[in-house]
Scaffold this active site. Structure first.
Site, PDB file in Angstrom:
ATOM      1  N   ILE A 120      -1.692   9.822   7.111  1.00 50.40           N
ATOM      2  CA  ILE A 120      -2.211   8.596   7.579  1.00 50.40           C
ATOM      3  C   ILE A 120      -1.949   8.486   9.124  1.00 50.40           C
ATOM      4  CG2 ILE A 120      -2.393   6.046   7.926  1.00 50.40           C
ATOM      5  CD1 ILE A 120      -1.435   6.090   4.990  1.00 50.40           C
ATOM      6  N   ARG A 180       3.903  -1.064   5.394  1.00 48.16           N
ATOM      7  CA  ARG A 180       4.731  -2.055   4.706  1.00 48.16           C
ATOM      8  C   ARG A 180       4.966  -3.156   5.230  1.00 48.16           C
ATOM      9  NH1 ARG A 180       2.450  -0.100   1.539  1.00 48.16           N
ATOM     10  NH2 ARG A 180       2.649   1.313  -0.210  1.00 48.16           N
ATOM     11  N   ASP A 234      -2.105  -5.640   8.126  1.00 50.06           N
ATOM     12  CA  ASP A 234      -2.502  -5.555   6.586  1.00 50.06           C
ATOM     13  C   ASP A 234      -1.610  -5.772   5.662  1.00 50.06           C
ATOM     14  OD1 ASP A 234      -4.640  -4.788   5.093  1.00 50.06           O
ATOM     15  OD2 ASP A 234      -3.814  -2.955   4.386  1.00 50.06           O
ATOM     16  N   GLU A 239       4.409 -10.898   0.414  1.00 49.03           N
ATOM     17  CA  GLU A 239       2.935 -11.225   0.154  1.00 49.03           C
ATOM     18  C   GLU A 239       2.737 -11.270  -1.590  1.00 49.03           C
ATOM     19  OE1 GLU A 239       1.077  -6.852  -0.034  1.00 49.03           O
ATOM     20  OE2 GLU A 239       1.718  -7.445   2.127  1.00 49.03           O
ATOM     21  N   HIS A 247      -4.259  -6.714   2.571  1.00 44.86           N
ATOM     22  CA  HIS A 247      -3.623  -5.356   1.886  1.00 44.86           C
ATOM     23  C   HIS A 247      -4.432  -4.648   1.377  1.00 44.86           C
ATOM     24  CE1 HIS A 247       0.566  -3.571   0.225  1.00 44.86           C
ATOM     25  NE2 HIS A 247      -0.467  -2.447   0.710  1.00 44.86           N
ATOM     26  N   GLY A 279      -5.895  -1.546   2.898  1.00 42.22           N
ATOM     27  CA  GLY A 279      -6.112  -0.317   3.603  1.00 42.22           C
ATOM     28  C   GLY A 279      -6.561   0.706   2.747  1.00 42.22           C
ATOM     29  N   ALA A 280      -6.195   0.809   1.424  1.00 42.76           N
ATOM     30  CA  ALA A 280      -6.709   1.661   0.511  1.00 42.76           C
ATOM     31  C   ALA A 280      -7.929   1.425  -0.251  1.00 42.76           C
ATOM     32  CB  ALA A 280      -5.571   2.191  -0.029  1.00 42.76           C
TER      33      ALA A 280
END
Length: 322
Positions: free
Chosen positions: A150, A235, A258, A263, A286, A288-289
């Site tokens: 990444i 994270r 993110d 969470e 969250h 990102g992916a």
């Protein structure tokens, strides 16, 4: 094998799972609370964001493997799984481009105040003078913390915007990564503190670990200049949230986040976070992916693990079970 998918999984790849001779159940509504009630009988569990706790492992009579459809496994109790001889595997590197794209999106959004532009204009408020004060990205210094797949993908894209790439010098970095960083014209500093002092933007791409917990804390934030930007798409627990809130207030630091501490463990829930609500924070869920391209690549990686496991081989085990 009997496989439980506790989160979304592309339909086309579910057909492949069936064609491989496996029985599967897809239940996208599962969470840490109700997963223990559904796990009994499953030999393989596939998760994305759903937390897998000790309670789930205690209720699992037939479970042999947990596959995280992604890279990070901090939402899985790996130690408990290891004690029960259950493999925890991940799919590394498949979502790197998606996370890198979101990272650059957050940087651009902060520089140009895109979310506030959108809110104002939807409220019929034309305020060009307010939003005509962006600095721009060209020539500014980006510090990348974590140069895995990444981090490298971020560096490649950031370089196209004319950002100067800065990373921490490490003797153990593999030759391929080092060569790529050199090709991108990366500059090296001795430590994280030097990176914070030098750079206009810090972007974090590190795994959850005891070493990284609270990495973005009081001491690091004290070194950053007013107006600096922090991006965290890795994270939530790498950030000391109260310390970051103080820096946002006192130094006008901005943050693109993110991920967060505490969470929700499911895809839809209430979430009340003082940090996420701060006006200097542009936050996402969250995600990102969460592109179809990344999910397709990750799904293929899950199928590779399932196929190998059916033939007696374990791929990408991260909890030390042998």
């Amino acid at each position: 094998m009997r496989i439980l998918f506790a989160d979304k999984f592309p339909a086309a790849h579910l057909h492949t799972v069936a064609a491989m001779g496996h029985e599967y159940v897809l239940d996208e509504g599962l969470s840490a609370d109700n997963l223990p009630d559904k796990i009994n009988g499953a030999q393989v569990l596939v998760v994305r964001s759903t937390k897998v706790t000790a309670e789930t492992f205690a209720a699992a009579s037939a479970l042999r493997m947990v596959i995280r459809a992604g890279a990070g496994t901090n939402t899985i109790d790996k130690e408990c799984a290891a004690k029960k001889g259950i493999y925890v595997c991940n799919v590394p590197g498949k979502n790197a481009i998606a996370v890198a794209e979101l990272t650059l999106g957050l940087i651009l959004a902060i520089d140009r105040k895109i979310p506030d532009n959108v809110t104002a204009i939807r409220n019929r408020d034309w305020d060009k003078s307010r939003f005509s004060v962006a600095t721009g990205l060209f020539g500014r210094r980006l510090g990348i913390v974590g140069t895995g797949a990444i981090g490298l993908a971020v560096a490649e894209r950031a370089r196209a915007f004319g950002l100067g790439i800065h990373v921490i010098e490490k003797s153990g970095r593999n030759a391929t990564t080092q060569s790529k960083l050199n090709e991108l014209g990366a500059k090296y500093v001795p430590d994280l503190e030097s990176l914070a002092t030098l750079c206009d933007i810090l972007s974090f791409h590190v795994p959850a670990s005891d070493e990284n917990r609270g990495l973005v804390g009081e001491s690091l934030l004290s070194l950053m200049r007013p107006g600096s930007i922090i991006i965290n798409t890795s994270r939530g627990d790498i950030v000391d949230e109260p310390a970051l809130i103080r820096a946002l207030d006192e130094k006008d630091i901005w943050a693109g986040l993110d991920v967060y501490n505490d969470e929700p463990g499911s895809t839809k829930d209430k979430f009340d976070s003082s940090l996420a609500r701060h006006p200097n924070v542009y936050g996402t869920h969250h995600i990102g992916a969460s592109t179809s391209q990344a999910q397709d690549a990750v799904a293929r990686g899950v199928l590779e693990i399932l196929d190998a496991f059916g033939r007696g081989t374990v791929l990408h085990c991260v909890n030390g079970v042998v």
